[in-house]
Design a protein around this motif. Structure first.
Motif, mmCIF file in Angstrom:
data_model
loop_
_atom_site.group_PDB
_atom_site.id
_atom_site.type_symbol
_atom_site.label_atom_id
_atom_site.label_comp_id
_atom_site.label_asym_id
_atom_site.label_seq_id
_atom_site.Cartn_x
_atom_site.Cartn_y
_atom_site.Cartn_z
ATOM 1 N N ARG A 225 41.062 47.354 61.853
ATOM 2 C CA ARG A 225 40.462 47.086 63.175
ATOM 3 C C ARG A 225 40.057 45.629 63.302
ATOM 4 N N TYR A 226 39.727 44.981 62.161
ATOM 5 C CA TYR A 226 39.318 43.576 62.249
ATOM 6 C C TYR A 226 40.529 42.652 62.301
ATOM 7 N N ILE A 227 41.652 43.098 61.668
ATOM 8 C CA ILE A 227 42.809 42.188 61.626
ATOM 9 C C ILE A 227 43.854 42.534 62.674
ATOM 10 N N SER A 228 43.548 43.537 63.552
ATOM 11 C CA SER A 228 44.593 43.956 64.508
ATOM 12 C C SER A 228 44.967 42.807 65.440
ATOM 13 N N ARG A 229 43.958 42.002 65.844
ATOM 14 C CA ARG A 229 44.249 40.880 66.744
ATOM 15 C C ARG A 229 45.188 39.884 66.060
ATOM 16 N N VAL A 230 44.877 39.587 64.786
ATOM 17 C CA VAL A 230 45.714 38.648 64.018
ATOM 18 C C VAL A 230 47.141 39.184 63.924
ATOM 19 N N LEU A 231 47.261 40.511 63.621
ATOM 20 C CA LEU A 231 48.593 41.117 63.481
ATOM 21 C C LEU A 231 49.387 40.966 64.773
ATOM 22 N N VAL A 232 48.706 41.184 65.910
ATOM 23 C CA VAL A 232 49.414 41.070 67.197
ATOM 24 C C VAL A 232 49.911 39.645 67.405
ATOM 25 N N TRP A 233 49.050 38.659 67.061
ATOM 26 C CA TRP A 233 49.482 37.266 67.222
ATOM 27 C C TRP A 233 50.664 36.950 66.319
ATOM 28 N N ILE A 234 50.592 37.436 65.058
ATOM 29 C CA ILE A 234 51.716 37.206 64.124
ATOM 30 C C ILE A 234 53.003 37.767 64.729
ATOM 31 N N LEU A 235 52.891 39.017 65.231
ATOM 32 C CA LEU A 235 54.063 39.689 65.815
ATOM 33 C C LEU A 235 54.623 38.861 66.981
ATOM 34 N N THR A 236 53.723 38.430 67.886
ATOM 35 C CA THR A 236 54.167 37.677 69.064
ATOM 36 C C THR A 236 54.886 36.394 68.649
ATOM 37 N N ILE A 237 54.247 35.644 67.727
ATOM 38 C CA ILE A 237 54.825 34.363 67.302
ATOM 39 C C ILE A 237 56.194 34.590 66.655
ATOM 40 N N LEU A 238 56.272 35.636 65.793
ATOM 41 C CA LEU A 238 57.547 35.938 65.118
ATOM 42 C C LEU A 238 58.635 36.219 66.143
ATOM 43 N N VAL A 239 58.302 37.069 67.137
ATOM 44 C CA VAL A 239 59.309 37.443 68.138
ATOM 45 C C VAL A 239 59.761 36.207 68.919
ATOM 46 N N ILE A 240 58.789 35.379 69.345
ATOM 47 C CA ILE A 240 59.140 34.187 70.140
ATOM 48 C C ILE A 240 60.018 33.238 69.321
#
Length: 643
Positions: A225-240
């Motif tokens: 729950r604390y790292i979910s925001r970080v995970l989403v950003w990682i995912l977004t950056i990877l996809v872009i």
């Protein structure tokens, strides 16, 4: 007027029994399963399986009844408790049985017997006759029939298999052919030997690493729950980065080929250039669409993060949820053990029939041949039922958590309360839901069986059609599983029948289609990253530890075992997480639909979700109600109550 048709959601207010006819049907089905087990034990199959029987239809260790037309049947073998195969290494791989005369003997040969004289001596000293019943021990070396009726020598040293009273050779090298047929890729047995010894020497490390993966999974459950925001950003950056990089490379290649125009003489080069152009355009279109989707979805990603945050809180309030997969797994293993035992009984059940060689085989007559079909359906339905019970239990506990305003007033263990509710009221609903999945699974399995049978035959068209059907059924099964889970949640909230619940849940999901898409794509990817994280950490630790032993063991296999185990454990834990997020989402959607935070209609939701709702309202006001779908979707649906 409209109010009667539009049913209110009344969380946890009344409990009533749901889908009772289906529960009765399920109980009848289980009684049928029990009957199969009873029938196979009653017809002596259990005795045959455990005590063993010889080629003449006698069960070892008891008095037998004569079979018509078979010599040597109906003997009293009370003292001969073990089955001995005259040629134990002659295995028929096609029919999966040993092609050899089987006899009942009083003791297995514990030393190697090289000649018939040794066999005779063994019979005189130990009283265990290893040749067929019609020969006396004194005739072993004199009678000409001994070549056929005595064991093939040298007779290997053998010992009884525990519980199953069969003599099996101690040195299993004679089964090497059999093993090789199963493991064709291991050409020489030394590789296999080294691999197994590698696993044996590092078994402590393997155990430790498996424990490590368990601990890591538990830790991840708390911190996700604390790292979910970080995970989403990682995912977004990877996809872009991925999509931009891919498109860029394609255009660069195209430009490079275009500029070296001198190479464009041949037709192949022109075709290549055209192909590159098409690929580059397709990639550009794909990237643009992806960016648009990400722009549309960015608001809903915030909801996913909020839900993950709340799911983490749920696990702190209901710590027993973490152990849910263990119970399910334990019950499934028990059921599968029972199922396999009965399947083995069914294999040895039936009445004795002479075969062409003059020995006895057991075959079932008439309609009883089809009992194992019923047994297979039972495997699928009951396994699905057990999994659905887990979903219902989790849904019940999370719903109780969500719709209790004062978290202090939660029952002592919401999970036990949920199990209690499931057993008292909702077993029928679970039976119906699991039956629907079974209905889709069975045709898929039949088609897969047909597909595997058509492997060698070259009718590509038929196989392609089959593949398509299998894929469609698989997709249908996945959609139904998702819908079932939401239907169980609706049942847990409202105590309605399966069909009503499924309809209500479906309506809510369609109203929030974009959010559902966001939660399923982003949420699933986050959980996938979590699994990768656990597997990689365990694998790294494994490499570090096993590296110390690399001189005298092959550490590839232990590492594979550990990584597989880590993946399974992570999958079990995170699938529970996924379930909790799905249940929370449905609760949240119902909450925003029927409550708007005004007095008398306060929200039930957590602070984190409240912040999300407030933010989306603010952004809507700023957009000046011009957002169309956006405003429609997030406007607290007041109309629904007032109609």
């Amino acid at each position: 007027s409209h109010k009667s048709s539009k049913r209110e959601w009344k969380p946890l207010e009344d409990h009533s029994c749901t889908d009772v006819p289906w529960l009765l049907l399920f109980i009848l089905f289980c009684i049928g399963m029990g009957f199969i087990c009873g029938f196979s034990i009653a017809t002596g199959a259990a005795a045959r399986l455990l005590s063993g029987y010889d080629s003449y239809g006698n069960i070892c260790g008891q008095k037998n009844v004569k079979v018509e037309g078979i010599v040597n049947s109906g003997l009293d073998l009370t003292h001969k408790k073990y089955v001995f195969f005259l040629d134990p290494c002659n295995i028929d791989l096609v029919h999966q049985k040993i092609k050899s005369i089987a006899l009942c003997v009083s003791a297995c040969p514990r030393t190697e017997l090289k000649t018939l004289a040794d066999v005779q001596k063994f019979a005189e000293t130990n009283g265990s006759t290893l040749c067929s019943y019609e020969l006396q021990p004194s005739e072993y070396t004199t009678d000409p029939r001994a070549a056929k009726l005595c064991p093939k020598y040298p007779v290997p040293e053998s010992a009884p298999i525990p519980f199953f009273h069969r003599c099996a050779p101690v040195n299993i090298s004679c089964y090497a052919k059999f093993a090789e047929a199963l493991i064709t890729f291991v050409s020489d047995s030394s590789v296999l030997h080294r691999l197994i010894s590698g696993v044996m020497t590092s078994k402590e490390i393997i155990m430790g690493l498996c424990l490590l993966s368990l601990v890591l999974s538990m830790i991840l459950m708390v911190i996700i729950r604390y790292i979910s925001r970080v995970l989403v950003w990682i995912l977004t950056i990877l996809v872009i980065l991925g999509s931009l990089g891919g498109t860029g490379v394609l255009w660069w290649l195209y430009a490079k080929q275009r500029l070296s125009a001198s190479a464009l003489e041949t037709q192949i080069a022109k075709d290549n250039l055209q192909a590159l152009l098409i690929y580059a355009i397709a990639a550009t279109v794909f990237t643009v669409i992806l960016f648009l989707i990400m722009l549309i979805m960015r608001k809903r990603v915030a909801l996913t993060i909020a839900l993950f945050h709340v799911a983490g809180k749920v696990f702190i309030h209901l710590p027993l949820l973490v152990f849910q997969p263990f119970w399910t797994f334990f019950v499934l293993i028990l059921f599968w053990t029972y199922w396999i035992a009965v399947l083995l009984f069914l294999g040895t059940t039936g009445s004795p029939v002479p075969n062409e060689e003059g020995f006895v085989e057991f075959q079932m007559a008439g309609p009883l041949k089809y009992m194992w079909w019923y047994h297979v359906v039972g495997l699928i339905w009951i396994s699905e039922f057990i999994l659905a019970c887990q979903q219902m239990t989790v849904a019940g506990a999370v719903v109780t958590y969500y719709f209790t305003r004062e978290k202090r007033n939660l029952p002592f263990t919401p999970i036990l309360a949920s199990v209690n509710r499931l057993v008292c009221y909702h077993l029928g609903t679970v039976a119906k839901g699991s039956f629907i999945i079974t209905l889709v699974k069975i045709p898929r399995m039949i088609l897969m069986y047909i597909h595997s049978q058509l492997k060698g035959k070259e009718n590509a068209c038929a196989r392609c059609m089959l593949k398509a059907c299998i894929c469609c059924l698989w997709c249908l099964e996945k959609c139904l599983t998702y819908l079932n889970q939401n239907a169980y949640t609706a049942t847990a909230i409202n105590s309605t029948n399966f069909c009503t619940s499924a309809k209500d849940a479906f309506v809510i999901l369609v109203e929030n289609a974009l959010r559902v898409a966001a939660i399923n794509t982003v949420g699933d990817f986050m959980l996938f990253l979590g699994k990768v994280l656990i597997v990689c950490s365990t694998g790294l630790a494994g490499i570090m530890l096993l590296n110390y032993q690399r001189d005298y063991t092959i550490w590839v296999l232990p590492l594979i075992i550990v990584c597989l185990f880590a993946f399974l454990v992570a999958h079990c834990f995170l699938s529970i997480y996924e379930m909790v997020v799905d249940v929370l989402f449905l609760c949240f959607a119902i909450d925003t639909k029927y409550n708007d935070g005004s007095p008398g209609r306060e929200f039930y939701m957590d602070k984190v979700l409240m912040e999300f709702v407030e933010n989306s309202r603010k952004s809507m006001k700023e957009a000046g109600r011009g957002g169309g779908a956006e405003s429609r979707e997030l406007k607290p649906m007041v109309g629904a109550d007032e109609e």
